[in-house]
Structure formats: structure tokens, C-alpha cells
Design a protein around this motif. Structure first.
Motif, PDB file in Angstrom:
ATOM      1  N   GLY A  48       0.768  -1.234   0.000  1.00 49.84           N
ATOM      2  CA  GLY A  48       0.000   0.000   0.000  1.00 49.84           C
ATOM      3  C   GLY A  48       0.798   1.282   0.000  1.00 49.84           C
ATOM      4  N   VAL A  49       1.962   1.331  -0.583  1.00 50.25           N
ATOM      5  CA  VAL A  49       2.722   2.567  -0.722  1.00 50.25           C
ATOM      6  C   VAL A  49       3.153   2.712  -2.172  1.00 50.25           C
ATOM      7  CG1 VAL A  49       3.549   2.717   1.657  1.00 50.25           C
ATOM      8  CG2 VAL A  49       4.813   1.353   0.019  1.00 50.25           C
ATOM      9  N   PRO A  50       3.202   3.933  -2.683  1.00 52.49           N
ATOM     10  CA  PRO A  50       3.492   4.111  -4.106  1.00 52.49           C
ATOM     11  C   PRO A  50       4.960   3.969  -4.473  1.00 52.49           C
ATOM     12  CG  PRO A  50       3.119   6.240  -3.056  1.00 52.49           C
ATOM     13  CD  PRO A  50       2.829   5.196  -2.029  1.00 52.49           C
ATOM     14  N   SER A  51       5.873   4.116  -3.545  1.00 51.66           N
ATOM     15  CA  SER A  51       7.296   4.065  -3.874  1.00 51.66           C
ATOM     16  C   SER A  51       8.099   3.615  -2.663  1.00 51.66           C
ATOM     17  CB  SER A  51       7.788   5.446  -4.333  1.00 51.66           C
ATOM     18  OG  SER A  51       7.727   6.371  -3.253  1.00 51.66           O
ATOM     19  N   ALA A  52       9.360   3.252  -2.933  1.00 58.24           N
ATOM     20  CA  ALA A  52      10.252   2.840  -1.851  1.00 58.24           C
ATOM     21  C   ALA A  52      10.507   3.997  -0.888  1.00 58.24           C
ATOM     22  CB  ALA A  52      11.568   2.330  -2.432  1.00 58.24           C
ATOM     23  N   LEU A  53      10.581   5.211  -1.414  1.00 57.14           N
ATOM     24  CA  LEU A  53      10.813   6.372  -0.562  1.00 57.14           C
ATOM     25  C   LEU A  53       9.652   6.562   0.415  1.00 57.14           C
ATOM     26  CD1 LEU A  53      12.776   8.713  -0.019  1.00 57.14           C
ATOM     27  CD2 LEU A  53      11.418  10.106  -1.584  1.00 57.14           C
ATOM     28  N   LYS A  54       8.433   6.356  -0.046  1.00 59.85           N
ATOM     29  CA  LYS A  54       7.264   6.482   0.828  1.00 59.85           C
ATOM     30  C   LYS A  54       7.222   5.349   1.850  1.00 59.85           C
ATOM     31  CE  LYS A  54       5.589  10.274  -0.554  1.00 59.85           C
ATOM     32  NZ  LYS A  54       5.526  11.415   0.393  1.00 59.85           N
ATOM     33  N   PHE A  55       7.686   4.171   1.443  1.00 59.73           N
ATOM     34  CA  PHE A  55       7.797   3.059   2.384  1.00 59.73           C
ATOM     35  C   PHE A  55       8.758   3.418   3.508  1.00 59.73           C
ATOM     36  CE2 PHE A  55       9.704  -0.827   3.955  1.00 59.73           C
ATOM     37  CZ  PHE A  55       8.629  -1.692   4.091  1.00 59.73           C
ATOM     38  N   PHE A  56       9.872   4.031   3.162  1.00 66.96           N
ATOM     39  CA  PHE A  56      10.853   4.463   4.154  1.00 66.96           C
ATOM     40  C   PHE A  56      10.273   5.533   5.072  1.00 66.96           C
ATOM     41  CE2 PHE A  56      14.084   7.694   5.208  1.00 66.96           C
ATOM     42  CZ  PHE A  56      14.887   6.948   6.055  1.00 66.96           C
ATOM     43  N   GLU A  57       9.581   6.514   4.488  1.00 62.51           N
ATOM     44  CA  GLU A  57       9.003   7.583   5.286  1.00 62.51           C
ATOM     45  C   GLU A  57       7.968   7.052   6.266  1.00 62.51           C
ATOM     46  OE1 GLU A  57       9.426  11.327   2.133  1.00 62.51           O
ATOM     47  OE2 GLU A  57       7.466  10.445   2.543  1.00 62.51           O
ATOM     48  N   PHE A  58       7.136   6.133   5.814  1.00 56.70           N
ATOM     49  CA  PHE A  58       6.121   5.554   6.695  1.00 56.70           C
ATOM     50  C   PHE A  58       6.783   4.808   7.856  1.00 56.70           C
ATOM     51  CE2 PHE A  58       3.412   2.023   7.982  1.00 56.70           C
ATOM     52  CZ  PHE A  58       2.243   2.695   8.300  1.00 56.70           C
ATOM     53  N   GLY A  59       7.794   4.008   7.551  1.00 57.13           N
ATOM     54  CA  GLY A  59       8.481   3.253   8.600  1.00 57.13           C
ATOM     55  C   GLY A  59       9.216   4.150   9.569  1.00 57.13           C
ATOM     56  N   PHE A  60       9.855   5.189   9.074  1.00 60.03           N
ATOM     57  CA  PHE A  60      10.624   6.099   9.923  1.00 60.03           C
ATOM     58  C   PHE A  60       9.700   6.877  10.854  1.00 60.03           C
ATOM     59  CE2 PHE A  60      14.372   9.292   9.881  1.00 60.03           C
ATOM     60  CZ  PHE A  60      14.926   8.650  10.976  1.00 60.03           C
ATOM     61  N   LEU A  61       8.545   7.290  10.355  1.00 59.46           N
ATOM     62  CA  LEU A  61       7.569   7.969  11.209  1.00 59.46           C
ATOM     63  C   LEU A  61       6.961   7.021  12.238  1.00 59.46           C
ATOM     64  CD1 LEU A  61       5.637  10.359   8.798  1.00 59.46           C
ATOM     65  CD2 LEU A  61       6.872  11.017  10.851  1.00 59.46           C
ATOM     66  N   ALA A  62       6.737   5.777  11.830  1.00 56.17           N
ATOM     67  CA  ALA A  62       6.142   4.804  12.750  1.00 56.17           C
ATOM     68  C   ALA A  62       7.076   4.524  13.931  1.00 56.17           C
ATOM     69  CB  ALA A  62       5.814   3.510  12.006  1.00 56.17           C
ATOM     70  N   VAL A  63       8.366   4.333  13.661  1.00 49.24           N
ATOM     71  CA  VAL A  63       9.289   4.056  14.765  1.00 49.24           C
ATOM     72  C   VAL A  63       9.498   5.299  15.622  1.00 49.24           C
ATOM     73  CG1 VAL A  63      10.466   2.172  13.572  1.00 49.24           C
ATOM     74  CG2 VAL A  63      11.339   4.500  13.334  1.00 49.24           C
ATOM     75  N   ALA A  64       9.299   6.490  15.060  1.00 50.12           N
ATOM     76  CA  ALA A  64       9.364   7.711  15.872  1.00 50.12           C
ATOM     77  C   ALA A  64       8.278   7.681  16.937  1.00 50.12           C
ATOM     78  CB  ALA A  64       9.211   8.948  14.986  1.00 50.12           C
TER      79      ALA A  64
END
Length: 294
Positions: free
Chosen positions: A50-66
């Protein structure tokens, strides 16, 4: 100033377990899981992610662990304040400090500052290291699902910087917002020591119960006092719509998100809470000054 720095350093040495060693263990476990997962080829992804790109996958994960590290920090600080304000009474260190030219208020102020500065800095450092693991997972995901693409390292660094900056601002505001609650359990610990944790919840509960019995539920649900506390405990910005920012085509932009986030903060409540926290620390120091360590 030097004595205050020395006191903060002493607090770090005494309570670094929950803020340095425990996060280190968590990071070590996460790294081992990642390494063994790669070695045993355990990573499997559905083709429809459910993410459009690898960069968005990274952003989602980085915000989640924050969010996860922030919750860990707030919980650890609650137990830290419940212990730190009375720890020297249990190990007889108070007698040593009372023989030094250091006031009780300065001692408790150093404990409060350590909880608001050096310990959050350690957790934020662990969060940044976790970002490296998120990057590795993102690259693995991009290799399994080529349609996500692989942005350049500078794009990842720029995006990570934006998210880390936003997380840092949110963390600072959260620490200031919850300062009176930390000071409350710390002040209780100077009187009741280890009973401060249950009493931190029991005393407000009894006050709320007494209010409901006296006023016969004429106010808001649970009474004015508990209703206020429940509202005061809330922290966040539901109307920021972070999911829209994450799943948008453009990279995460902290410069546009931070003003919107700061606009949701009730600054009068935040400043009032800091005043209450300072008064609680002062009251706790006065109690310590008038009692004899045992």
C-alpha cells in the motif's frame, strides 16, 4: 553551573540503564532479526503493497518508529521521575549531598533537567540508528518489489532529515506538555517513595470520585476534574492528516508540517503546565530540605 552539570552527569550514570543499555539491547535484537531474516531469506512481500514508492515506504516506517520510541521514552521517564527524586534517600546518598554546597532545589532541578535533555537525547539517537535499519528494510523491499523503484541515497538522506526534524520538534513539545505529570509523580516520590506510582493515579481518581459524589454528576462525564485531566493528557494533532502527507507523491516536507503541528498546540496550557511543574519541584525540594534522610 559546573555543579549543575556534575549533578546531571551523576543522574546519567545512575539511570543510564533504561535510556542507554535497554535501547541498545532493543537495537541489537532488531539488527539480529534483520540479519537472520536476510540470511535465511525470510523476507516475503505481497505484490500489492500500500505505498506508491520505496521512498514512501521508508518515510512511513521512519515515522512509525518515531511514535514507538516516543512512547517508550515517555513511559521510561515516568518511572525515572518516580524513582529519581527519592533514590538518594534509599542509598544514603542524600547525606553526602547535604554535606555539599548544593541546595535541594538544585538537586531536584538537575534530575528534572536530565529527564528533559540527556535521556531524551539518548532515545532520539536510538531512533536515528533505527532509521538505518528502516533504510535496509526499504532496500530489501525494493529488490523484492521492483515496481517501487530505488531512489538515490541523497533522496533518502533528505527525506530522513525532514522526518527526523519533524519528530524532534514533536518530541520536544511532548516533553514540555507532559512535564507537570512527571513532576507530579516525582514530587509524590519524595514523600511516599515507591508508592508514588500507584498514588499518582489513585489520588486524582479519589478527587474525581469525591467530586462526583458531592456534585451528583451535574458536570461533564466523569466530573470536571477527571474530564480536564483526560483532555490534558491528550497530545497529538489528529487534524494534521499525516497519512495524506505520507501517501502523497511529493516527499515529506517538515517545513510545511511543523507550523501546522505547532498551531494545534494549546500554548497557554503548555506554559501553565511548566509553571505547575516548577512549583511541584520546588515543593518537593522544600520537603526534602525539612526532612532528615534515613
Amino acid at each position: 553551573m559546573k555543579s549543575l552539570v556534575a549533578l546531571i552527569k551523576r543522574e546519567y550514570l545512575e539511570h543510564r540503564g533504561a535510556f542507554l543499555y535497554a535501547p541498545g539491547v532493543i537495537l541489537g535484537i532488531m539488527t539480529l532479526v534483520l540479519v537472520f531474516g536476510i540470511a535465511s531469506n525470510r523476507f516475503q512481500m505481497h505484490q500489492e503493497i500500500g505505498v506508491p514508492s520505496a521512498l514512501k515506504f521508508f518515510e512511513f516506517g521512519f515515522l512509525a518508529v518515531a511514535a514507538l520510541w516516543s512512547m517508550y521514552l515517555l513511559a521510561a521517564l515516568f518511572f525515572y521521575y518516580a524513582n529519581a527524586f527519592s533514590a538518594d534517600r534509599r542509598n544514603n546518598a542524600m547525606l553526602f549531598w547535604k554535606s555539599m554546597p548544593v541546595t535541594d532545589f538544585k538537586m531536584l532541578a538537575s534530575k528534572s533537567l536530565a529527564g528533559m535533555t540527556i535521556f531524551p537525547a539518548l532515545i532520539f539517537g536510538a531512533y536515528l540508528i533505527t532509521g538505518v535499519l528502516i533504510y535496509v528494510v526499504t532496500m530489501i523491499t525494493a529488490m523484492i518489489l521492483p515496481r517501487l523503484g530505488v531512489p538515490g541515497i541523497f533522496e533518502f538522506l533528505a527525506s530522513g532529515f525532514q522526518i527526523a526534524l519533524f519528530a524532534l520538534v514533536g518530541l520536544v513539545v511532548a516533553l514540555l506538555w507532559y512535564a507537570p505529570f512527571f513532576a507530579w509523580v516525582g514530587a509524590l516520590s519524595t514523600v511516599f517513595r515507591r508508592w508514588s506510582i500507584p498514588l499518582a493515579f489513585l489520588i486524582p481518581g479519589l478527587i474525581g470520585l469525591a467530586e462526583n459524589l458531592i456534585f451528583n454528576d451535574t458536570g461533564p462525564r466523569a466530573g470536571y476534574f477527571l474530564h480536564y485531566l483526560s483532555e490534558r493528557l491528550k497530545f497529538g494533532a489528529d487534524n494534521l492528516h499525516l497519512e495524506r502527507e505520507i501517501f502523497a507523491d511529493a516527499p515529506f516536507d517538515a517545513m510545511s508540517m511543523m507550523p501546522r503541528f505547532l498551531a494545534t498546540v494549546d500554548w497557554a496550557q503548555l506554559v501553565g503546565g511548566l509553571i505547575v511543574a516548577a512549583l511541584l519541584v520546588y515543593a518537593a525540594s522544600e520537603y526534602r530540605r525539612r526532612t532528615v534522610a534515613t
